[in-house]
Scaffold this motif. Structure first.
Motif, PDB file in Angstrom:
ATOM      1  N   GLY A 199       0.234   6.180  -2.196  1.00  0.00           N
ATOM      2  CA  GLY A 199       0.895   7.275  -1.477  1.00  0.00           C
ATOM      3  C   GLY A 199       2.223   6.812  -0.888  1.00  0.00           C
ATOM      4  O   GLY A 199       3.241   7.509  -0.976  1.00  0.00           O
ATOM      5  N   ARG A 200       2.225   5.636  -0.291  1.00  0.00           N
ATOM      6  CA  ARG A 200       3.479   5.121   0.299  1.00  0.00           C
ATOM      7  C   ARG A 200       4.503   4.836  -0.799  1.00  0.00           C
ATOM      8  O   ARG A 200       5.696   5.091  -0.636  1.00  0.00           O
ATOM      9  CB  ARG A 200       3.183   3.863   1.123  1.00  0.00           C
ATOM     10  CG  ARG A 200       2.276   4.115   2.318  1.00  0.00           C
ATOM     11  CD  ARG A 200       2.249   2.949   3.273  1.00  0.00           C
ATOM     12  NE  ARG A 200       1.619   1.755   2.763  1.00  0.00           N
ATOM     13  CZ  ARG A 200       0.329   1.445   2.876  1.00  0.00           C
ATOM     14  NH1 ARG A 200      -0.497   2.274   3.495  1.00  0.00           N
ATOM     15  NH2 ARG A 200      -0.152   0.309   2.392  1.00  0.00           N
ATOM     16  N   ALA A 208      12.365   1.072  -7.498  1.00  0.00           N
ATOM     17  CA  ALA A 208      11.066   1.414  -8.111  1.00  0.00           C
ATOM     18  C   ALA A 208      10.326   0.145  -8.536  1.00  0.00           C
ATOM     19  O   ALA A 208       9.113   0.011  -8.315  1.00  0.00           O
ATOM     20  CB  ALA A 208      11.275   2.338  -9.308  1.00  0.00           C
ATOM     21  N   LEU A 209      11.073  -0.787  -9.115  1.00  0.00           N
ATOM     22  CA  LEU A 209      10.455  -2.042  -9.559  1.00  0.00           C
ATOM     23  C   LEU A 209       9.913  -2.840  -8.367  1.00  0.00           C
ATOM     24  O   LEU A 209       8.794  -3.373  -8.406  1.00  0.00           O
ATOM     25  CB  LEU A 209      11.508  -2.865 -10.307  1.00  0.00           C
ATOM     26  CG  LEU A 209      11.000  -4.074 -11.072  1.00  0.00           C
ATOM     27  CD1 LEU A 209      10.085  -3.631 -12.199  1.00  0.00           C
ATOM     28  CD2 LEU A 209      12.177  -4.878 -11.624  1.00  0.00           C
ATOM     29  N   MET A 220       5.218  -4.590  -5.123  1.00  0.00           N
ATOM     30  CA  MET A 220       4.506  -4.640  -3.839  1.00  0.00           C
ATOM     31  C   MET A 220       3.118  -4.011  -3.957  1.00  0.00           C
ATOM     32  O   MET A 220       2.156  -4.516  -3.388  1.00  0.00           O
ATOM     33  CB  MET A 220       5.340  -3.962  -2.742  1.00  0.00           C
ATOM     34  CG  MET A 220       6.583  -4.775  -2.411  1.00  0.00           C
ATOM     35  SD  MET A 220       7.750  -3.888  -1.368  1.00  0.00           S
ATOM     36  CE  MET A 220       9.205  -4.920  -1.545  1.00  0.00           C
ATOM     37  N   VAL A 221       3.035  -2.929  -4.715  1.00  0.00           N
ATOM     38  CA  VAL A 221       1.715  -2.305  -4.928  1.00  0.00           C
ATOM     39  C   VAL A 221       0.778  -3.326  -5.562  1.00  0.00           C
ATOM     40  O   VAL A 221      -0.369  -3.503  -5.133  1.00  0.00           O
ATOM     41  CB  VAL A 221       1.841  -1.042  -5.814  1.00  0.00           C
ATOM     42  CG1 VAL A 221       0.471  -0.540  -6.238  1.00  0.00           C
ATOM     43  CG2 VAL A 221       2.621   0.051  -5.086  1.00  0.00           C
ATOM     44  N   GLU A 222       1.288  -4.025  -6.559  1.00  0.00           N
ATOM     45  CA  GLU A 222       0.453  -5.020  -7.241  1.00  0.00           C
ATOM     46  C   GLU A 222       0.058  -6.156  -6.291  1.00  0.00           C
ATOM     47  O   GLU A 222      -1.101  -6.573  -6.229  1.00  0.00           O
ATOM     48  CB  GLU A 222       1.237  -5.579  -8.433  1.00  0.00           C
ATOM     49  CG  GLU A 222       0.359  -6.138  -9.509  1.00  0.00           C
ATOM     50  CD  GLU A 222       1.191  -6.719 -10.643  1.00  0.00           C
ATOM     51  OE1 GLU A 222       2.184  -6.081 -11.061  1.00  0.00           O
ATOM     52  OE2 GLU A 222       0.841  -7.832 -11.084  1.00  0.00           O
ATOM     53  N   LEU A 224       7.236  -1.598   5.201  1.00  0.00           N
ATOM     54  CA  LEU A 224       6.738  -0.230   5.014  1.00  0.00           C
ATOM     55  C   LEU A 224       5.659  -0.178   3.939  1.00  0.00           C
ATOM     56  O   LEU A 224       4.625   0.470   4.107  1.00  0.00           O
ATOM     57  CB  LEU A 224       7.881   0.713   4.641  1.00  0.00           C
ATOM     58  CG  LEU A 224       8.924   0.995   5.732  1.00  0.00           C
ATOM     59  CD1 LEU A 224      10.091   1.793   5.151  1.00  0.00           C
ATOM     60  CD2 LEU A 224       8.290   1.757   6.897  1.00  0.00           C
ATOM     61  N   MET A 225       5.919  -0.859   2.834  1.00  0.00           N
ATOM     62  CA  MET A 225       4.944  -0.811   1.742  1.00  0.00           C
ATOM     63  C   MET A 225       3.597  -1.378   2.158  1.00  0.00           C
ATOM     64  O   MET A 225       2.558  -0.941   1.681  1.00  0.00           O
ATOM     65  CB  MET A 225       5.492  -1.537   0.504  1.00  0.00           C
ATOM     66  CG  MET A 225       6.314  -0.654  -0.408  1.00  0.00           C
ATOM     67  SD  MET A 225       5.445   0.860  -0.867  1.00  0.00           S
ATOM     68  CE  MET A 225       4.060   0.194  -1.794  1.00  0.00           C
TER      69      MET A 225
END
Ligand code: NAD
Length: 451
Positions: A47-48, A93-94, A99-101, A146-147
């Motif tokens: 979501g973030r 975006a990259l 960061m998600v990973e 933030l992420m």
């Protein structure tokens, strides 16, 4: 309301002003961020990521405006400012995907039990940033915060508050209210933020301020990530491509008027090639056009008169102690300093040990590789280092003896995307970028159950 005026270092004109946050209002700013935090954290990683990715197009649409603002407020030439402004949108975006990973939970199973390692939000991060990359430094601190699910109070440098504000304005077009709060001011506001009840301080700036922050943060054992100054060495081996080495030295000693943490400040050249190298570097340095960054110059002004005077005093002291000026060495006018190449630098000179942060390349001739390595490592800093040499294992063997955090062989020190931005010794404490760097903005938590 007290206002902070921001000056154009090339002209002295006022670029704009921002309201100063009184130090006794800093905790209230943190409280606003704290209240916004739970909803932001609850969005979850995906979501973030979706929210923050929306900022990419806005950054991209504002490249020209942001670049002009950076040149007017900080002084860097437009071509450099455009590169910095472009990177915010094009890489976002990259970075977010990375960061998600990095922040996914890990699972370890042993002996009939399963541990899940979570990377949870810390709460509120105080981000304190310098002026030399006035939009990308906030970005490097704010985005991973933030992420990781934190809210942020950003305190941009008092030299570049408008750039800090313009950066935050973009994110605040996509973020819920108060997830990112900006507090303007100088040392006093920074100190108040460190002493507030934030959960972490993410700082980029000078070593001295970094040490102060670490002392102050110890009272409540606040997490700190400190990216600090440097005194980067470059070694030029006798089988190096001298033209390429001189080109790199000119680029990395003079870009942003030398006001770069990984600027090449100390160059150790093998005796056998020193004449040729010094000649090539001096020629490149003297060809650079110095002037207002809005007027297609290669080298803009120093950020302020204190920084100019510090650089000129170091040059004068070095010359007084026996160094030779091969080119430059002068204040130009106002905040300008001509790109300078000094040779005959010895270790007892202030310019050998204290960060210059100006357009000065200092050359020392050495008679062996061991001497080059020993001299290069003779510093309490350890941010970047560079070796230019033949395309052989020997060049890499020399590079592995250097004690910096980031080492480049025949290139700049910074690693490829996805690798840490890391200072060793007194150039940093903790680091960012890369899986391990992103995780420093999160609280690791382990949950174990039988399976
Ligand atoms: P600085 O340390 O003077 O200021 C940095 C920030 O800290 C500013 O926002 C300032 O207002 C704030 N501050 C000052 N005193 C404070 C205190 N006691 N407590 C809390 N905050 C305080 O640095 P600068 O002159 O803005 O930036 C130049 C320095 O930053 C150089 O040393 C450079 O090498 C370093 N730098 C390092 C990196 C890196 O990645 N390692 C990147 C860019 C710049």
């Amino acid at each position: 309301m007290t206002m902070l005026s921001s000056l154009n270092p090339a002209t002295g004109d006022v670029v704009g002003e921002v309201p100063v946050t009184p130090p006794d209002q800093i905790q209230a700013a943190v409280d606003r961020a704290r209240a916004a935090h739970p909803t932001w954290a609850a969005l979850g990683l995906e979501g973030r990521a979706a929210v923050l990715k929306q900022a990419a197009d806005i950054f991209t649409a504002r490249v020209d405006a942001h670049a002009e603002l950076m040149t007017r407020e900080q002084g860097k030439p437009m071509k450099e400012a455009k590169g910095e402004a472009r990177g915010l949108g094009s890489g976002l975006a990259l970075e977010v995907d990375e960061m998600v990973e990095a922040l996914q939970a890990d699972v370890v199973e042993r002996g009939g039990h399963r541990s899940t390692i979570y990377h949870d939000p810390l709460g509120v991060v105080g981000a304190i940033t310098p002026w030399n990359f006035p939009m990308s430094m906030p970005h490097w601190m704010v985005l991973p915060s933030l992420m990781a699910g934190n809210a942020v109070v950003l305190k941009p440098s008092e030299e570049t508050p408008l750039c800090g504000q313009a950066y935050a304005d973009v994110l605040n077009e996509v973020l819920p209210n108060n997830v990112l709060v900006v507090a303007h001011g100088a040392d006093d506001q920074g100190k108040a933020l460190v002493l507030s009840d934030v959960d972490m301080i993410a700082f980029t700036g000078s070593r001295e301020v970094g040490k102060h922050i670490m002392r102050e943060a110890s009272g409540t054992l606040k997490r700190v990530v400190l990216e600090l100054g440097g005194k980067d060495p470059m070694i030029v081996l006798d089988d190096a491509d001298i033209e390429q080495a001189a080109k790199f030295a000119a680029f990395n000693s003079f870009r942003n008027c030398g006001q770069v943490c990984i600027s090449t400040e100390r160059i150790f050249v093998m005796d056998s090639i020193a004449d040729e190298f010094e000649g090539a570097l001096s020629e490149l340095a003297s060809a650079l056009k110095v002037g207002d960054g809005l007027e297609a110059s290669d080298v803009g002004p120093m950020v302020n008169v204190q920084q100019r005077d510090h650089v000129l005093a170091q040059i004068d002291a070095a010359v007084g102690a026996g160094a030779t000026v091969l080119t430059g060495g002068q204040g130009h006018h106002d905040n300008f300093v001509t790109p300078t190449v000094l040779s005959g630098i010895t270790e007892d000179m202030d310019i050998s040990t204290v960060e210059t942060f100006g357009p000065v390349a200092c050359v020392t001739r050495v008679s062996s590789v061991d001497e080059a390595v020993t001299r290069a490592n003779d510093t309490r800093f350890g941010l970047g280092a560079v070796v230019f040499g033949g395309d052989s294992d020997q060049t890499e063997i020399v590079a592995r003896q250097l004690t910096a955090g980031m080492i480049g062989v025949n290139r700049s020190p910074g690693g490829v995307p996805g690798t840490p931005w890391v200072g060793a010794r007194e150039s940093g404490f903790g680091f960012h970028k890369s899986r391990d760097g992103h995780r420093q903005f999160a609280q690791t938590r382990v949950l174990t159950r039988p399976v």
